[in-house]
Design a protein around this motif. Structure first.
Motif, mmCIF file in Angstrom:
data_model
loop_
_atom_site.group_PDB
_atom_site.id
_atom_site.type_symbol
_atom_site.label_atom_id
_atom_site.label_comp_id
_atom_site.label_asym_id
_atom_site.label_seq_id
_atom_site.Cartn_x
_atom_site.Cartn_y
_atom_site.Cartn_z
ATOM 1 N N GLY A 69 0.966 -1.396 -0.119
ATOM 2 C CA GLY A 69 0.128 -0.074 -0.070
ATOM 3 C C GLY A 69 1.027 1.262 0.007
ATOM 4 N N TRP A 70 1.953 1.185 0.907
ATOM 5 C CA TRP A 70 2.760 2.433 0.873
ATOM 6 C C TRP A 70 3.661 2.717 -0.421
ATOM 7 C CZ3 TRP A 70 3.130 6.612 3.343
ATOM 8 C CH2 TRP A 70 4.354 7.474 3.309
ATOM 9 N N ALA A 71 3.949 1.447 -1.212
ATOM 10 C CA ALA A 71 4.711 1.752 -2.512
ATOM 11 C C ALA A 71 3.749 2.310 -3.587
ATOM 12 C CB ALA A 71 5.120 0.414 -2.754
ATOM 13 N N LYS A 72 2.139 1.979 -3.387
ATOM 14 C CA LYS A 72 1.517 2.433 -4.493
ATOM 15 C C LYS A 72 1.244 3.862 -3.838
ATOM 16 C CE LYS A 72 -1.306 -1.860 -5.057
ATOM 17 N NZ LYS A 72 -0.322 -2.702 -4.660
ATOM 18 N N LEU A 73 1.085 4.216 -2.740
ATOM 19 C CA LEU A 73 0.772 5.753 -2.380
ATOM 20 C C LEU A 73 1.880 6.557 -2.656
ATOM 21 C CD1 LEU A 73 -1.062 7.530 -0.912
ATOM 22 C CD2 LEU A 73 -0.129 7.109 1.337
ATOM 23 N N SER A 74 3.353 6.043 -2.213
ATOM 24 C CA SER A 74 4.469 7.036 -2.486
ATOM 25 C C SER A 74 4.707 6.885 -3.967
ATOM 26 C CB SER A 74 5.645 6.400 -1.828
ATOM 27 O OG SER A 74 5.757 5.046 -2.315
ATOM 28 N N ARG A 75 4.467 6.234 -4.713
ATOM 29 C CA ARG A 75 4.857 6.318 -6.210
ATOM 30 C C ARG A 75 3.462 7.173 -6.924
ATOM 31 N NH1 ARG A 75 5.850 0.211 -6.331
ATOM 32 N NH2 ARG A 75 8.080 0.293 -5.821
ATOM 33 N N GLY A 76 2.379 7.399 -6.263
ATOM 34 C CA GLY A 76 1.257 7.959 -6.733
ATOM 35 C C GLY A 76 0.236 7.006 -7.268
ATOM 36 N N PRO A 77 -1.049 6.821 -6.729
ATOM 37 C CA PRO A 77 -1.932 5.924 -7.327
ATOM 38 C C PRO A 77 -2.303 6.226 -8.742
ATOM 39 C CG PRO A 77 -2.601 6.693 -5.082
ATOM 40 C CD PRO A 77 -1.390 7.476 -5.631
ATOM 41 N N ASP A 78 -1.902 7.191 -9.512
ATOM 42 C CA ASP A 78 -2.122 7.217 -10.855
ATOM 43 C C ASP A 78 -1.348 6.364 -11.537
ATOM 44 O OD1 ASP A 78 -3.830 9.211 -10.546
ATOM 45 O OD2 ASP A 78 -2.285 11.041 -10.969
ATOM 46 N N GLY A 79 -0.078 5.837 -11.201
ATOM 47 C CA GLY A 79 0.787 4.670 -11.777
ATOM 48 C C GLY A 79 0.019 3.479 -11.839
ATOM 49 N N PHE A 80 -0.503 3.190 -10.489
ATOM 50 C CA PHE A 80 -1.407 1.974 -10.186
ATOM 51 C C PHE A 80 -2.763 2.065 -11.063
ATOM 52 C CE2 PHE A 80 -3.802 -0.753 -7.572
ATOM 53 C CZ PHE A 80 -3.376 -1.845 -7.794
ATOM 54 N N ALA A 81 -3.343 3.258 -11.101
ATOM 55 C CA ALA A 81 -4.468 3.033 -11.904
ATOM 56 C C ALA A 81 -4.303 2.736 -13.187
ATOM 57 C CB ALA A 81 -5.001 4.665 -11.959
ATOM 58 N N ARG A 82 -3.108 2.655 -13.892
ATOM 59 C CA ARG A 82 -2.882 2.233 -15.169
ATOM 60 C C ARG A 82 -2.991 0.872 -15.331
ATOM 61 N NH1 ARG A 82 0.768 6.725 -15.182
ATOM 62 N NH2 ARG A 82 2.528 5.297 -14.782
ATOM 63 N N ILE A 83 -2.426 0.202 -14.127
ATOM 64 C CA ILE A 83 -2.485 -1.093 -14.259
ATOM 65 C C ILE A 83 -3.826 -1.760 -14.082
ATOM 66 C CG2 ILE A 83 -1.658 -3.176 -12.619
ATOM 67 C CD1 ILE A 83 0.893 -1.560 -12.122
ATOM 68 N N VAL A 84 -4.833 -1.011 -13.141
ATOM 69 C CA VAL A 84 -5.999 -1.527 -12.861
ATOM 70 C C VAL A 84 -6.899 -1.184 -14.221
ATOM 71 C CG1 VAL A 84 -8.258 -0.739 -11.716
ATOM 72 C CG2 VAL A 84 -5.877 -0.833 -10.386
ATOM 73 N N GLU A 85 -6.709 -0.117 -14.908
ATOM 74 C CA GLU A 85 -7.178 -0.231 -16.138
ATOM 75 C C GLU A 85 -6.779 -1.089 -17.195
ATOM 76 O OE1 GLU A 85 -8.099 3.780 -19.261
ATOM 77 O OE2 GLU A 85 -6.165 3.606 -18.276
ATOM 78 N N TRP A 86 -5.560 -1.537 -17.138
ATOM 79 C CA TRP A 86 -5.136 -2.639 -18.067
ATOM 80 C C TRP A 86 -5.573 -3.855 -17.827
ATOM 81 C CZ3 TRP A 86 -2.083 -7.239 -16.894
ATOM 82 C CH2 TRP A 86 -1.401 -7.660 -18.064
ATOM 83 N N ILE A 87 -5.839 -4.252 -16.611
ATOM 84 C CA ILE A 87 -6.671 -5.571 -16.172
ATOM 85 C C ILE A 87 -8.063 -5.418 -16.478
ATOM 86 C CG2 ILE A 87 -4.858 -6.163 -14.813
ATOM 87 C CD1 ILE A 87 -6.692 -5.597 -12.214
ATOM 88 N N GLY A 88 -8.557 -4.217 -16.992
ATOM 89 C CA GLY A 88 -10.040 -4.190 -17.321
ATOM 90 C C GLY A 88 -11.031 -3.915 -16.205
ATOM 91 N N PHE A 89 -10.649 -3.290 -15.142
ATOM 92 C CA PHE A 89 -11.567 -2.826 -13.997
ATOM 93 C C PHE A 89 -12.119 -1.407 -14.420
ATOM 94 C CE2 PHE A 89 -10.340 -6.239 -11.175
ATOM 95 C CZ PHE A 89 -11.318 -5.856 -10.083
ATOM 96 N N PRO A 90 -13.442 -1.165 -14.367
ATOM 97 C CA PRO A 90 -13.839 0.146 -14.442
ATOM 98 C C PRO A 90 -13.561 0.922 -13.526
ATOM 99 C CG PRO A 90 -15.561 -1.214 -13.365
ATOM 100 C CD PRO A 90 -14.258 -2.397 -13.860
ATOM 101 N N LEU A 91 -13.649 2.232 -13.805
ATOM 102 C CA LEU A 91 -13.159 3.403 -12.666
ATOM 103 C C LEU A 91 -11.707 3.085 -11.974
ATOM 104 C CD1 LEU A 91 -16.484 3.188 -10.582
ATOM 105 C CD2 LEU A 91 -15.831 5.116 -12.523
#
Length: 159
Positions: A28-50
């Motif tokens: 969780g800290w890694a995602k927060l410190s890198r900015g959730p926008d970067g993780f959002a790209r992964i979430v989008e890539w796996i096909g999750f809405p929003l």
């Protein structure tokens, strides 16, 4: 200290709880410190809405549930969202890379071994630990759940 089975059973979950809790907080800290926008790209890539919503939800969930697991608070309850996160990660990302968490794909004389994406091994280890804690041993000694249980036991009159 560890003479009786009851004492061992109370202390055994502590290490597992600390490792799982720390692991979730670290992710969780890694995602927060890198900015959730970067993780959002992964979430989008796996096909999750929003994707931005789920990136933030996952980040906050990992931090909060990881801390709760670390201190042994509401272990059964917090195991549920932790299991959901692990299952999503396993089936949407890690499954395609096989079982092993260490996938050696080559070797360079300059940098040594080269590794590919991890498989589902670590997800399965976390899942097994969560199932054991949530539905088997409980939080054990030095936990908020254990403290709450001891308080409740003292309040109830003996039948």
């Amino acid at each position: 200290m560890f003479e009786s089975r009851r004492v061992r059973e109370q202390w055994a979950p502590l290490a597992l709880r600390l490792i799982i809790g720390f692991g979730f907080m670290a992710h969780g800290w890694a995602k927060l410190s890198r900015g959730p926008d970067g993780f959002a790209r992964i979430v989008e890539w796996i096909g999750f809405p929003l994707p931005h919503f789920f990136a933030w939800l996952t980040t906050i969930t990992e931090l909060v549930t990881g801390f709760a697991m670390f201190i042994g608070a509401f272990v059964t309850l917090v195991s549920i969202p932790m299991l959901v996160i692990l299952l999503v990660a396993m089936f949407s990302v890690h499954l395609q890379y096989g079982f092993s968490s260490i996938n050696t794909i080559g070797f360079s004389p300059l940098t040594g071994p080269e590794f590919g994406p991890p498989g589902m091994e670590t997800d399965l280890l976390y899942i097994g630990g969560l199932i054991l804690l949530a539905f088997g041993t409980g939080a054990g000694a030095l936990s908020i759940d254990g403290w709450r249980h001891r308080l409740e036991s003292r309040r109830k009159p003996d039948s």
